[in-house]
Write a protein that holds these residues in place. Structure first.
Motif, mmCIF file in Angstrom:
data_model
loop_
_atom_site.group_PDB
_atom_site.id
_atom_site.type_symbol
_atom_site.label_atom_id
_atom_site.label_comp_id
_atom_site.label_asym_id
_atom_site.label_seq_id
_atom_site.Cartn_x
_atom_site.Cartn_y
_atom_site.Cartn_z
ATOM 1 N N ASP A 1 1.004 -1.283 -0.137
ATOM 2 C CA ASP A 1 0.075 0.110 -0.151
ATOM 3 C C ASP A 1 0.824 1.306 -0.089
ATOM 4 O OD1 ASP A 1 -2.126 -1.658 0.263
ATOM 5 O OD2 ASP A 1 -2.858 -1.144 2.164
ATOM 6 N N PHE A 2 0.620 2.128 -0.867
ATOM 7 C CA PHE A 2 1.587 3.395 -0.985
ATOM 8 C C PHE A 2 0.733 4.558 -1.456
ATOM 9 C CE2 PHE A 2 1.473 2.501 -5.373
ATOM 10 C CZ PHE A 2 1.993 3.715 -6.137
ATOM 11 N N LYS A 3 1.394 5.817 -1.156
ATOM 12 C CA LYS A 3 0.839 7.022 -2.050
ATOM 13 C C LYS A 3 2.088 7.862 -2.103
ATOM 14 C CE LYS A 3 -0.562 9.238 2.406
ATOM 15 N NZ LYS A 3 -1.721 10.235 2.824
ATOM 16 N N MET A 4 2.025 9.057 -2.852
ATOM 17 C CA MET A 4 3.136 9.919 -3.041
ATOM 18 C C MET A 4 3.089 11.303 -2.490
ATOM 19 S SD MET A 4 3.707 8.641 -6.811
ATOM 20 C CE MET A 4 4.275 9.974 -7.312
ATOM 21 N N ASP A 5 2.671 11.166 -1.111
ATOM 22 C CA ASP A 5 2.587 12.602 -0.410
ATOM 23 C C ASP A 5 4.015 13.206 -0.258
ATOM 24 O OD1 ASP A 5 2.167 14.524 1.531
ATOM 25 O OD2 ASP A 5 0.971 13.318 2.768
ATOM 26 N N GLN A 6 4.223 14.160 -0.907
ATOM 27 C CA GLN A 6 5.395 15.052 -1.249
ATOM 28 C C GLN A 6 5.568 16.041 0.203
ATOM 29 O OE1 GLN A 6 7.412 14.229 -3.744
ATOM 30 N NE2 GLN A 6 6.043 12.694 -3.642
ATOM 31 N N LEU A 7 4.837 15.804 1.264
ATOM 32 C CA LEU A 7 4.772 16.813 2.376
ATOM 33 C C LEU A 7 4.438 15.831 3.553
ATOM 34 C CD1 LEU A 7 3.549 20.328 1.047
ATOM 35 C CD2 LEU A 7 6.038 19.242 1.441
ATOM 36 N N PRO A 8 4.900 14.491 3.705
ATOM 37 C CA PRO A 8 4.436 13.676 5.012
ATOM 38 C C PRO A 8 4.756 14.283 6.134
ATOM 39 C CG PRO A 8 6.428 12.881 3.594
ATOM 40 C CD PRO A 8 6.061 13.955 3.128
ATOM 41 N N LEU A 9 4.063 13.803 7.238
ATOM 42 C CA LEU A 9 4.508 14.462 8.427
ATOM 43 C C LEU A 9 5.788 13.861 9.168
ATOM 44 C CD1 LEU A 9 0.956 13.770 10.109
ATOM 45 C CD2 LEU A 9 1.771 15.975 9.208
ATOM 46 N N ASP A 10 6.205 12.727 8.721
ATOM 47 C CA ASP A 10 7.361 12.227 9.059
ATOM 48 C C ASP A 10 8.739 12.469 8.287
ATOM 49 O OD1 ASP A 10 6.912 10.468 7.282
ATOM 50 O OD2 ASP A 10 6.871 8.627 8.388
ATOM 51 N N GLY A 11 8.451 13.197 7.057
ATOM 52 C CA GLY A 11 9.314 13.554 6.053
ATOM 53 C C GLY A 11 9.753 12.219 5.193
ATOM 54 N N ARG A 12 9.171 11.242 5.201
ATOM 55 C CA ARG A 12 9.691 9.885 4.686
ATOM 56 C C ARG A 12 8.698 9.891 3.362
ATOM 57 N NH1 ARG A 12 8.403 4.516 4.755
ATOM 58 N NH2 ARG A 12 10.138 3.119 4.918
ATOM 59 N N ILE A 13 9.273 10.116 2.315
ATOM 60 C CA ILE A 13 8.609 10.072 0.935
ATOM 61 C C ILE A 13 8.706 8.774 0.178
ATOM 62 C CG2 ILE A 13 8.527 12.557 0.758
ATOM 63 C CD1 ILE A 13 10.694 12.314 -1.423
ATOM 64 N N THR A 14 7.813 8.570 -0.663
ATOM 65 C CA THR A 14 7.957 7.250 -1.454
ATOM 66 C C THR A 14 9.393 7.471 -2.307
ATOM 67 O OG1 THR A 14 5.549 6.799 -1.366
ATOM 68 C CG2 THR A 14 7.029 6.037 -3.398
#
Length: 563
Positions: free
Chosen positions: A174-187
């Protein structure tokens, strides 16, 4: 695009050098994710999750993947890879380990930590763990695994690239490509592109949001809505979300600090999971913020926040019990604010709306995705999937994780980016896909049904049993008892009729006693002495009468006793 066909038979022997993919859950449904890869006689399993029951599964606690297809080959399993810690991907792991307890478990630190409490509940000891992180490469038998960071609604999610002699497979989980994630960990799109340059022979990708245009909203965009809900509440705030949604809980904690409130966990899984997340450093909790739920009640309402389980309307969850006024220590007050910070899992709509109505009836202000932006999806929308197809450039595509409509939409996206029509395979649970000489094709099917967990019973409940339960719940129950003398061919006592679940008075059934008596005595006069045959005679007569007179099809239990 290939389609599964009902005439498919068992797959032939896998050609030498070929890779076989056997989905045992997650294709055609949202949940129960489990995929088996076979190469050179050895097996690799990716995910082992549960599906939660719907209204037409009365009495069922969980639904598991069907292990029958691999049960006689458990010794051939090299490892079980777990992409992330959601129940629909890890929840069935203890049930698989009951059958072989030393299967190596491979996953991120948080994912394997969330499993530990499950193992204790199932009394599983000495399980074998391999903690991995993004960028790690590890081999099990003929399978070389490379792990790639992906962004999802739980920390530490991983995609896995599987290398064998048959080629390279990329499974996104399961994934998405949030470029501003809360934990800073991007795809890690760089890793996706690098694998694409190497040549991805088969791409298994998340289909859940394939019908949704554009890009999934950033998690951080929820913060203003949560802040507004806290600001507008002069009473207690109760937030319901998934017990594994660490990011959402972090946002609630931040809002509580900002508005001068204390926080308590409600629900066993919430207490357990947030304790693990806090201990491992995935959840930042300021000193003194968290208090015991019973102690929280001593504070003024405007200083209270409860974070609860039950966002999907589960009947025994904390939120459902609060809505029914049956919770042991949380009692809803007029103008309390309840925030449902989750999306609706397909099939749970009625249960969720039932809880919302119950909360509203008690005077709560209910904030949910329908009237405020208090949740965003953890899955890639169509724009993100298109982006992935263009950088991965897969030779073959197998959409996974979703209902048929989701997988079909995902397949359409793949074709739109240039994947050949016949290289996009639309399969369902049990449909076998073989990758041979760089070409993926459907080769057959294996038996793959639902396995129901009912209390301590696993697999003992069949579809027939569930049908009986549905009939009992919807149509009622009628028993009819007679005592006969098969020698004289006379009914000595009865028919005695007992009905449950009917609006009609018991006297209504007096009208069928005569026909029942006549039918039994006629059957005995015709030479029928077998009690089973006499019971069937009563079942037919009573069933026909109830159907014609009451327009019902109840469960009928006839009993014939020989004197």
């Amino acid at each position: 695009m290939s389609h599964p066909h009902p005439e498919l038979t068992a797959p032939p022997t896998l050609p030498k050098g070929g890779l076989r993919v056997i989905p045992l859950g997650g294709l055609g449904e949202v949940g129960r994710n489990m995929t088996v890869f076979e190469y050179d006689g050895r097996l690799l399993v990716v995910d082992c999750g549960v599906l939660f029951p719907e209204d037409h599964h009365p009495g069922v606690d969980l639904i598991l993947p069907d292990f029958a297809a691999i049960r006689d080959r458990l010794d051939a399993i090299e490892a079980l890879v777990l992409t992330h810690g959601h129940e629909d991907h890890i929840g069935a792991t203890p049930y698989l380990l009951r059958e072989r307890g030393d299967i190596p478990l491979v996953g991120s630190r948080l994912t394997l930590a969330l499993l530990e409490s499950k193992f204790r509940e199932h009394r599983l000891k000495n399980t074998v763990h391999h903690v991995v992180a993004a960028g790690d490469v590890i081999s099990f038998g003929p399978f070389e695994l490379e792990f790639v960071a992906v962004n999802h609604s739980i920390p530490d999610a991983l995609a896995v690239a599987i290398r064998t002699g048959a080629g390279l497979v990329l499974h996104t989980g399961d994934f998405k490509m949030d470029q501003l994630p809360l934990d800073g960990r991007i795809t890690d799109l760089n890793a996706f592109a690098r694998l694409g340059e190497e040549g991805v022979d088969l791409f298994l990708t998340d289909s859940t949001n394939a019908e949704v245009p554009g890009f999934t909203t950033h998690e951080k965009d929820i913060t203003p809505s949560l802040d507004r809900a806290f600001y507008n509440s002069s009473q207690r705030v109760i937030v319901a979300c998934f017990a594994s949604h660490v990011h959402r809980v972090q946002q609630v904690l931040d809002a509580a600090v900002k508005h001068g409130r204390k926080v308590a966990w409600v629900g066993r899984s919430m207490v357990r999971n947030m304790g693990i997340a806090r201990e491992l450093g995935y959840l930042t909790v300021p000193p003194g913020l968290i208090v015991d739920a019973k102690e929280l009640g001593k504070l003024p309402p405007h200083q209270q926040v409860l974070i609860s389980t039950g966002s999907q309307g589960e009947p025994l969850s904390a939120l459902s019990r609060i809505a029914q006024r049956s919770h042991s220590f949380v009692h809803l007050e007029e103008n309390d604010t309840v925030i449902l910070a989750s999306s609706l899992i397909p099939g749970n709509e009625n249960a969720v709306y039932r809880v919302i109505n119950g909360l509203s009836r008690l005077g709560a202000n209910v904030v949910h995705k329908g009237n405020a932006m208090v949740h965003v999806s953890g899955h890639a929308s169509a724009g993100e999937l298109l982006y992935c197809y263009n950088i991965v450039k897969p030779r073959n595509v197998l959409p996974v994780h979703g209902e048929v409509r989701h997988m079909r939409a995902n397949g359409d996206l793949a074709r739109a980016t240039g994947v050949p029509h016949d290289r996009v395979l639309l399969a369902e649970d049990g449909v076998v896909v073989d990758l041979v000489d760089g070409v993926a094709s459907i080769s057959g099917k294996v038996e793959c049904g639902y396995v129901f967990v009912d209390g301590s019973t696993v697999g003992g409940i069949s579809e027939s049993s569930l049908k009986d339960r549905r009939i009992l719940g919807e149509e009622g129950f009628v028993s009819v008892i007679v005592v006969v003398d098969t020698v004289t061919g006379k009914v000595l006592s009865g028919p005695e009729i007992h009905a449950r679940g009917f609006a009609e008075e018991a006297s209504k059934f007096d009208k069928v006693r005569g026909p029942l008596l006549a039918a039994v005595e006629q059957a005995m006069a015709d030479g029928t002495t077998d009690t089973y045959q006499l019971q069937q005679t009563m079942r037919r007569v009573l069933g026909r009468w109830v159907g014609n007179q009451l327009r019902r099809r109840p469960m009928i239990v006839p009993v014939v006793v020989e004197a």
